[in-house]
Design a protein around this motif. Structure first.
Motif, short mmCIF file in Angstrom:
data_model
loop_
_atom_site.label_atom_id
_atom_site.label_comp_id
_atom_site.label_asym_id
_atom_site.label_seq_id
_atom_site.Cartn_x
_atom_site.Cartn_y
_atom_site.Cartn_z
N ILE A 23 40.13 35.83 41.11
CA ILE A 23 40.77 35.44 39.85
C ILE A 23 40.42 34.00 39.50
CG2 ILE A 23 42.98 35.02 38.72
CD1 ILE A 23 44.11 37.35 40.38
N ILE A 24 40.49 33.11 40.48
CA ILE A 24 40.17 31.69 40.25
C ILE A 24 38.74 31.54 39.76
CG2 ILE A 24 39.80 29.47 41.41
CD1 ILE A 24 42.19 30.23 43.25
N ALA A 25 37.80 32.22 40.43
CA ALA A 25 36.38 32.11 40.04
C ALA A 25 36.16 32.61 38.62
CB ALA A 25 35.51 32.90 41.02
N LEU A 26 36.83 33.68 38.24
CA LEU A 26 36.68 34.23 36.88
C LEU A 26 37.30 33.33 35.84
CD1 LEU A 26 37.47 37.93 37.79
CD2 LEU A 26 35.29 37.12 36.88
N LEU A 27 38.50 32.84 36.10
CA LEU A 27 39.15 31.93 35.15
C LEU A 27 38.34 30.65 34.98
CD1 LEU A 27 42.92 32.29 36.15
CD2 LEU A 27 41.77 33.29 34.16
N ASP A 28 37.76 30.16 36.07
CA ASP A 28 36.93 28.95 35.99
C ASP A 28 35.74 29.14 35.06
OD1 ASP A 28 38.54 27.51 37.67
OD2 ASP A 28 37.26 27.71 39.44
N GLN A 29 35.26 30.38 34.94
CA GLN A 29 34.11 30.66 34.08
C GLN A 29 34.52 31.14 32.69
OE1 GLN A 29 30.72 32.69 35.64
NE2 GLN A 29 30.94 31.84 37.68
N GLY A 30 35.81 31.12 32.42
CA GLY A 30 36.29 31.42 31.08
C GLY A 30 36.62 32.86 30.78
N TYR A 31 36.60 33.74 31.78
CA TYR A 31 36.90 35.15 31.55
C TYR A 31 38.38 35.39 31.32
CZ TYR A 31 32.16 36.41 32.94
OH TYR A 31 30.79 36.53 32.98
N GLY A 54 43.82 25.29 42.30
CA GLY A 54 43.21 24.42 41.31
C GLY A 54 43.18 24.94 39.90
N VAL A 55 43.83 26.08 39.62
CA VAL A 55 43.83 26.62 38.26
C VAL A 55 44.81 25.84 37.40
CG1 VAL A 55 44.33 28.65 36.84
CG2 VAL A 55 43.18 28.92 39.04
N LEU A 201 46.17 29.95 50.46
CA LEU A 201 46.95 29.55 49.28
C LEU A 201 48.42 29.90 49.45
CD1 LEU A 201 44.51 30.77 46.48
CD2 LEU A 201 44.75 28.46 47.40
N SER A 202 48.73 30.74 50.44
CA SER A 202 50.10 31.17 50.70
C SER A 202 50.11 31.83 52.07
CB SER A 202 50.57 32.18 49.64
OG SER A 202 49.86 33.41 49.78
N GLU A 203 51.21 32.48 52.41
CA GLU A 203 51.29 33.20 53.68
C GLU A 203 50.47 34.49 53.65
OE1 GLU A 203 55.29 33.88 54.83
OE2 GLU A 203 55.79 31.76 54.95
N ASP A 204 50.01 34.90 52.48
CA ASP A 204 49.20 36.11 52.34
C ASP A 204 47.73 35.72 52.45
OD1 ASP A 204 48.06 38.52 51.81
OD2 ASP A 204 49.02 38.83 49.87
N ASP A 232 33.14 31.59 53.84
CA ASP A 232 34.28 30.99 53.14
C ASP A 232 34.70 31.88 51.97
OD1 ASP A 232 35.65 29.18 51.07
OD2 ASP A 232 35.41 27.79 52.74
N VAL A 233 36.01 32.06 51.82
CA VAL A 233 36.55 32.93 50.78
C VAL A 233 36.09 32.51 49.38
CG1 VAL A 233 38.70 31.59 50.57
CG2 VAL A 233 38.67 34.01 49.92
N ARG A 234 35.93 31.21 49.16
CA ARG A 234 35.50 30.74 47.84
C ARG A 234 34.08 31.22 47.53
NH1 ARG A 234 37.12 24.67 49.43
NH2 ARG A 234 36.25 25.52 51.37
#
Length: 350
Positions: A23-31, A54-55, A201-204, A232-234
């Motif tokens: 979701i972060i990667a997509l939002l960063d690219q404007g989707y 960082g969103v 980013l959380s306990e999950d 790396d997850v990113r």
């Protein structure tokens, strides 16, 4: 090329570790992103995780949630409606062995087919499916140690555990669907990650991160003789987006890995060298194999990884780099980012 601001992408398993980073990667690219979760009550917690990733607040306006479950038909028609792409990330991955292998196999396989059928009916262009290195590296002769996208796990081998079976069967079912008349016209790309580390980013978080937490806490008396490939997850999230957009990715699978592999002692030494203040309790002596076999009798988490004991495993990212221009972080940076995030979130016991 699709215009991101006018393009909807569905991310299944949006509350999970990798799903959140997709979701972060997509939002960063404007989707514009729609994410499936099992209950809308989770939406605020997911947004909190995304903010930690960082969103910025305005980007969250391009995110919506929909309730859908891999085990049920309800919700998927609404989830895929109007979407150009789907990142199918959701899949069960327990830390312990399930009581019955079908507890993993059935939802993984049937859930994948449920999403592919919904995608085909809705006119989705491409699905990017998260499979696993587990669908590649198990059930082979001991002499085989280097794996590429051409390799498949041999599920007829009795040593193959339920999780690896579930990922292999689900991915095979996906390719069979795409190559059948029923799936004609729908594109599929598959990403096969190795052990996923990176900032929690959380306990999950991913099951792989449990190892780093145990090492930091000194919760294990030493380092088992096990080897892991790490990513790396990113970088895995970025690879999903690259596979979504690149025409050359249709009909292909891509290993997500940052080679070479590391044994647990090397992971422990990385923590000691890069984060000496945080890793004071981290053990660096090697545990004898017989001791692990005894512990596995009572510890389900240890039993789940016993097939890897003493086995050399390595993987190649040449295809993802060559075809998609993917450049992952180093394995050491992934380990350090994992440890720092666990401490920052207060998820490491004292």
């Amino acid at each position: 090329m699709e215009i991101p601001s006018q393009t909807f992408v569905l991310v299944t398993g949006g509350s999970g570790f990798l799903g959140s980073y997709c979701i972060i990667a997509l939002l960063d690219q404007g989707y514009r992103v729609r994410a499936t979760i099992r209950s809308l009550a989770k939406s605020s917690a997911v947004k909190d995780s995304l903010r930690r990733g960082g969103v910025a607040a305005p980007s969250l306006d391009r995110l919506a949630f929909v309730v859908a479950d891999l085990n049920k038909d309800e919700g998927w028609k609404e989830a895929v409606s109007g979407c150009t792409f789907i990142l199918h990330v959701a899949s069960p991955f327990p830390a312990k062995l399930p009581r019955h292998e079908n507890d993993l196999i059935i939802p993984a396989r049937d859930g994948t087919l449920r999403i592919l059928r919904a995608a085909k009916a809705a006119g989705v262009k491409r699905v990017v499916m998260t499979s696993s290195f587990a669908a590649i590296c198990y059930g082979h002769p001991a002499k085989k140690t280097k794996f590429t996208e051409e390799s498949w796990t041999d599920i007829s081998n009795p040593t193959v555990l339920p999780y690896a079976k579930s990922k292999t069967i689900a991915e095979r079912a996906a390719w069979d669907f795409i190559n059948s008349n029923e799936g004609h016209g729908l594109e599929l790309s598959v990403v096969n990650p190795v052990a996923i580390l990176g900032p929690a980013l959380s306990e999950d978080f991913s099951t792989s991160i449990i190892l780093v937490r145990r090492l930091l806490e000194g919760a294990i008396p030493g380092c088992p003789n096990m080897v892991f490939s790490i990513v790396d997850v990113r970088d895995v999230a970025v690879l999903h987006v690259l596979a979504m957009n690149n025409p050359a990715a249709a009909g292909e699978r891509f290993l997500a890995t940052s080679p070479p592999s590391m044994n647990i002692k090397e992971i422990a030494l990385t923590l000691k060298q890069r984060l000496p203040e945080l890793a004071k309790k981290t053990p660096t002596r090697t545990l004898p194999d017989f001791l692990l076999r005894i512990i596995a009798i009572w510890d389900g988490e240890v039993a789940a990884v016993m097939p890897q004991l003493g086995k050399k495993i390595d993987s190649s990212n040449e295809k993802a780099k060559r075809v998609l221009g993917w450049e992952p972080r180093s394995r050491e940076d992934a380990i350090v980012a994992t440890a720092e995030s666990l401490v920052k979130l207060g998820l490491v016991g004292t």
